[in-house]
Design a protein around this motif. Structure first.
Motif, mmCIF file in Angstrom:
data_model
loop_
_atom_site.group_PDB
_atom_site.id
_atom_site.type_symbol
_atom_site.label_atom_id
_atom_site.label_comp_id
_atom_site.label_asym_id
_atom_site.label_seq_id
_atom_site.Cartn_x
_atom_site.Cartn_y
_atom_site.Cartn_z
ATOM 1 N N LYS A 1 -42.469 91.749 48.452
ATOM 2 C CA LYS A 1 -42.077 91.406 49.813
ATOM 3 C C LYS A 1 -42.580 92.495 50.762
ATOM 4 N N PHE A 2 -42.411 92.271 52.054
ATOM 5 C CA PHE A 2 -42.952 93.185 53.061
ATOM 6 C C PHE A 2 -42.421 94.604 52.857
ATOM 7 N N LYS A 3 -43.332 95.524 52.624
ATOM 8 C CA LYS A 3 -43.048 96.945 52.414
ATOM 9 C C LYS A 3 -41.954 97.156 51.369
ATOM 10 N N ALA A 4 -42.006 96.371 50.311
ATOM 11 C CA ALA A 4 -40.987 96.457 49.271
ATOM 12 C C ALA A 4 -41.579 96.489 47.878
ATOM 13 N N CYS A 5 -42.769 97.106 47.742
ATOM 14 C CA CYS A 5 -43.304 97.342 46.406
ATOM 15 C C CYS A 5 -42.513 98.487 45.759
ATOM 16 N N PRO A 6 -42.563 98.622 44.440
ATOM 17 C CA PRO A 6 -41.697 99.606 43.765
ATOM 18 C C PRO A 6 -42.083 101.068 43.969
ATOM 19 N N ILE A 7 -43.392 101.366 44.093
ATOM 20 C CA ILE A 7 -43.834 102.754 44.089
ATOM 21 C C ILE A 7 -44.510 103.115 45.409
ATOM 22 N N TYR A 8 -43.962 104.144 46.069
ATOM 23 C CA TYR A 8 -44.538 104.669 47.307
ATOM 24 C C TYR A 8 -44.656 106.191 47.204
ATOM 25 N N SER A 9 -45.377 106.768 48.153
ATOM 26 C CA SER A 9 -45.393 108.219 48.275
ATOM 27 C C SER A 9 -43.975 108.709 48.566
ATOM 28 N N SER A 10 -43.735 109.981 48.401
ATOM 29 C CA SER A 10 -42.380 110.502 48.534
ATOM 30 C C SER A 10 -41.783 110.265 49.915
ATOM 31 N N ASN A 11 -42.657 110.185 50.947
ATOM 32 C CA ASN A 11 -42.156 109.912 52.295
ATOM 33 C C ASN A 11 -42.004 108.419 52.573
ATOM 34 N N GLY A 12 -42.334 107.590 51.587
ATOM 35 C CA GLY A 12 -42.149 106.152 51.720
ATOM 36 C C GLY A 12 -43.187 105.439 52.559
ATOM 37 N N LEU A 13 -44.274 106.117 52.946
ATOM 38 C CA LEU A 13 -45.256 105.516 53.853
ATOM 39 C C LEU A 13 -46.424 104.840 53.156
ATOM 40 N N LEU A 14 -46.844 105.379 52.025
ATOM 41 C CA LEU A 14 -48.081 104.915 51.394
ATOM 42 C C LEU A 14 -47.809 104.296 50.032
ATOM 43 N N PRO A 15 -48.122 103.015 49.853
ATOM 44 C CA PRO A 15 -47.867 102.353 48.569
ATOM 45 C C PRO A 15 -48.887 102.739 47.505
ATOM 46 N N ALA A 16 -48.428 102.725 46.265
ATOM 47 C CA ALA A 16 -49.373 102.864 45.158
ATOM 48 C C ALA A 16 -50.217 101.605 45.085
ATOM 49 N N PRO A 17 -51.525 101.733 44.870
ATOM 50 C CA PRO A 17 -52.380 100.547 44.772
ATOM 51 C C PRO A 17 -52.249 99.890 43.403
ATOM 52 N N PRO A 18 -52.736 98.680 43.231
ATOM 53 C CA PRO A 18 -52.756 98.048 41.904
ATOM 54 C C PRO A 18 -53.616 98.873 40.949
ATOM 55 N N PHE A 19 -53.246 98.865 39.675
ATOM 56 C CA PHE A 19 -54.059 99.604 38.707
ATOM 57 C C PHE A 19 -53.893 99.025 37.305
ATOM 58 N N ILE A 20 -54.858 99.356 36.452
ATOM 59 C CA ILE A 20 -54.812 99.120 35.010
ATOM 60 C C ILE A 20 -55.087 100.454 34.334
ATOM 61 N N LEU A 21 -54.293 100.784 33.308
ATOM 62 C CA LEU A 21 -54.435 102.084 32.665
ATOM 63 C C LEU A 21 -54.192 101.948 31.166
ATOM 64 N N ALA A 22 -55.063 102.564 30.393
ATOM 65 C CA ALA A 22 -54.865 102.591 28.938
ATOM 66 C C ALA A 22 -53.657 103.453 28.584
ATOM 67 N N ILE A 23 -52.952 103.061 27.546
ATOM 68 C CA ILE A 23 -51.749 103.770 27.121
ATOM 69 C C ILE A 23 -52.092 104.788 26.035
ATOM 70 N N THR A 24 -51.583 106.005 26.231
ATOM 71 C CA THR A 24 -51.757 107.071 25.240
ATOM 72 C C THR A 24 -50.648 106.975 24.202
#
Length: 541
Positions: A516-539
């Motif tokens: 939803k609007f500005k309601a993604c789970p992960i943001y910068s600590s100040n809440g302004l910048l969202p984490a982008p979509p990603f794919i990552l291999a698991i260690t």
């Protein structure tokens, strides 16, 4: 209700259609042919990208001036004002004159006079400023005007308060050959007004471009010149030169580039064309600007390539950036930096609950498959993430979110950090550095402190690939992984019910419309910048 909705759709379509007709009727035409091929180039004048109220690139770079005249004639260019006077001369060769000014510090206004000895004639441009020039290009979300966005009335009312942010807009033109000069100008160099920033839907001045320039001016406090050259519904191939396309195995198409949005939403793309040939907008709307000295460029495009040459976009987009940089550098005799800063908007949303419209893949390819920018393939770039600003109720269709303020703000943060080298300016959301498999959970560590939201009742955000053959191509191998704990710079997500040996990768926001609007789970600590979509291999331990 249905009748009202149908009326709204038809009215919007009629508005865009009539605006397109009016655009072609009223714009200033110069030529639809390559300018070196016809006699009127002998007419003494500036190139069409110059005019009263313009901004020229400030020191330390040098501004390039050019135009047309009588072959063999001597042309003298004089700059006067702000206690500064200088003169430069040039000879008209093959109907074109060209000179490079000495560096001029930010400020103005100046008068710029060019005279030709054989005709004893002169042209004077007034109210010329020196500052930074930014090019704004892309498709309909860049063409989206200030009037169409949120808080339009307030934004338009503020226009006159920023007289040193100047605007210029190229007309919509295609060409099968590289043009020397623009075939038309939609908005000549102007001080901003409510009328120019509003105007026709998708047809007058860009909201993202204007807001970017206005926010940048509030930081820099010196003139900003904004050059808009964009067209709705266009693929990256249309904006790319043949040599750029060749680098990605995309030979110049002799047939039309197909693009067909859903029938009931065709009008939403603004100025849409059903056909696009490769390089036609490079030829008509970029190549004529190459002599201009610029600071950088911003770009909002990719929707069309979500279902056209999508899997080539991780090559075609970076190749276009490289090619523009080389071409502007050479066209300005080295005054535009060979690696000039290039900002872009990672796509927002389009359709809910749709895994197959190409948006999740094109977002990844916009970063050359790194997930972030700048990166080793796309150096000196910056990216505004827009996945968290969906707009289901936009009157222009959900593919056109009305909130352009957040997009422009995030672009300006990137410009301040990357283009202007400001220290301590955070411009990127969190990005993972590793994902570690434990017995009952997976720890995902980020490159900065985070602000994490644990409530996942509104959707699936993290997914884990569970695959015995370690291939994660199909969606049925990805299982939801809710957040169970958050820390200063990490989150823990639960492991799905599958053998540990089969857990191979984690992905985040891997759908068209995840939040939803500005309601993604992960943001910068100040809440302004969202984490982008990603794919990552698991260690694994």
């Amino acid at each position: 209700m249905l009748i009202a909705l149908a009326f709204l759709v038809l009215s919007a379509f009629a508005s865009v259609f009539s605006a397109e007709i009016e655009t072609h009727q009223t714009r200033q035409h110069f030529s639809s042919l390559q300018l070196s091929n016809f006699a009127p180039a002998e007419v003494f004048r500036f190139s069409s990208s110059y005019g009263d109220h313009m901004v020229l690139q400030k020191a330390p770079a040098k501004a390039v001036l050019w135009g047309f005249g009588q072959t063999g004639a001597k042309v003298v260019v004089s700059l006067s004002g702000s206690h500064k006077e200088s003169a430069h001369s040039a000879t008209v060769i093959n109907g074109i004159w060209r000179t490079t000014l000495s560096p001029v510090e930010a400020g103005g206004p100046y008068n710029l006079t060019v005279s030709q000895n054989t005709t004893n004639s002169s042209i004077t441009l007034t109210d010329v400023l020196f500052g930074d020039i930014w090019l704004c290009s892309g498709q309909s979300n860049m063409a989206f005007t200030v009037l169409q966005g949120i808080n339009a009335t307030e934004e338009l009312a503020m226009a006159s308060k920023f007289p040193n942010v100047r605007i210029f807009q190229a007309a919509l033109e295609k060409s099968e050959e590289e043009l020397i000069d623009l075939a038309g100008v939609e908005v000549p160099w102007s001080r901003p007004t409510a009328e120019l920033l509003g105007g026709k839907n998708f047809g007058h001045f860009s909201a993202v471009c204007w807001l970017f320039g206005r926010y940048l001016y509030e930081t820099l406090k010196y003139p900003i010149g904004l050059v808009e050259t964009c067209w709705g519904g266009t693929p990256v191939e249309a904006w790319s030169s043949p040599r750029a396309l060749d680098k990605c195995g995309l030979k110049r198409s002799l047939t039309s580039v197909p693009y067909s949005p859903p029938p009931m939403q065709s009008y939403l793309f603004g100025n849409i064309s059903a056909e696009w040939r490769s390089s036609v907008l490079w030829n008509a709307m970029i190549h004529p600007l190459l002599n201009m000295t610029i600071t950088g460029a911003i770009w909002y495009q990719g929707e069309t390539n979500a279902d056209y040459n999508r899997d080539k976009y991780n090559c075609s987009f970076p190749a276009m950036i490289d090619d523009w940089r080389m071409a502007f550098h050479e066209g300005s005799d080295g005054q535009t930096a060979v690696d000039f800063p290039f900002g872009f908007v990672q796509l927002s949303t389009y359709r809910k609950n749709d895994q197959h419209d190409g948006f999740r893949e094109i977002r990844w390819h916009q970063t050359a498959d790194y997930g972030f920018a700048p990166n080793p393939r796309m150096k000196n770039t910056f990216m505004a993430v827009a996945i968290d600003v969906p707009d289901e109720k936009s009157p222009w269709g959900s593919i056109h979110p009305q909130d352009k303020q957040d997009v422009a703000f995030r672009l300006v943060l990137g410009a301040r950090a990357v283009a202007y080298g400001e220290k301590n300016v955070s411009f990127q959301g969190p990005f993972p550095t590793q994902a570690i498999l434990k017995q009952s959970f997976i720890g995902i560590v980020f490159n900065q402190d985070i602000n994490a939201i644990l409530n996942e009742t509104d959707g699936v955000f993290f997914e884990i690939c569970c695959s015995e053959d370690e291939k994660c191509g199909s969606d049925d191998k990805w299982l939801p992984a809710p957040i169970i704990k958050r820390g200063l710079n990490y989150v823990l997500v639960s492991t799905p019910v599958c053998p540990a040996a089969s857990i191979t990768a984690v992905r985040y926001l891997w759908t068209d419309w995840p939040c939803k609007f500005k309601a993604c789970p992960i943001y910068s600590s100040n809440g302004l910048l969202p984490a982008p979509p990603f794919i990552l291999a698991i260690t694994k331990p």
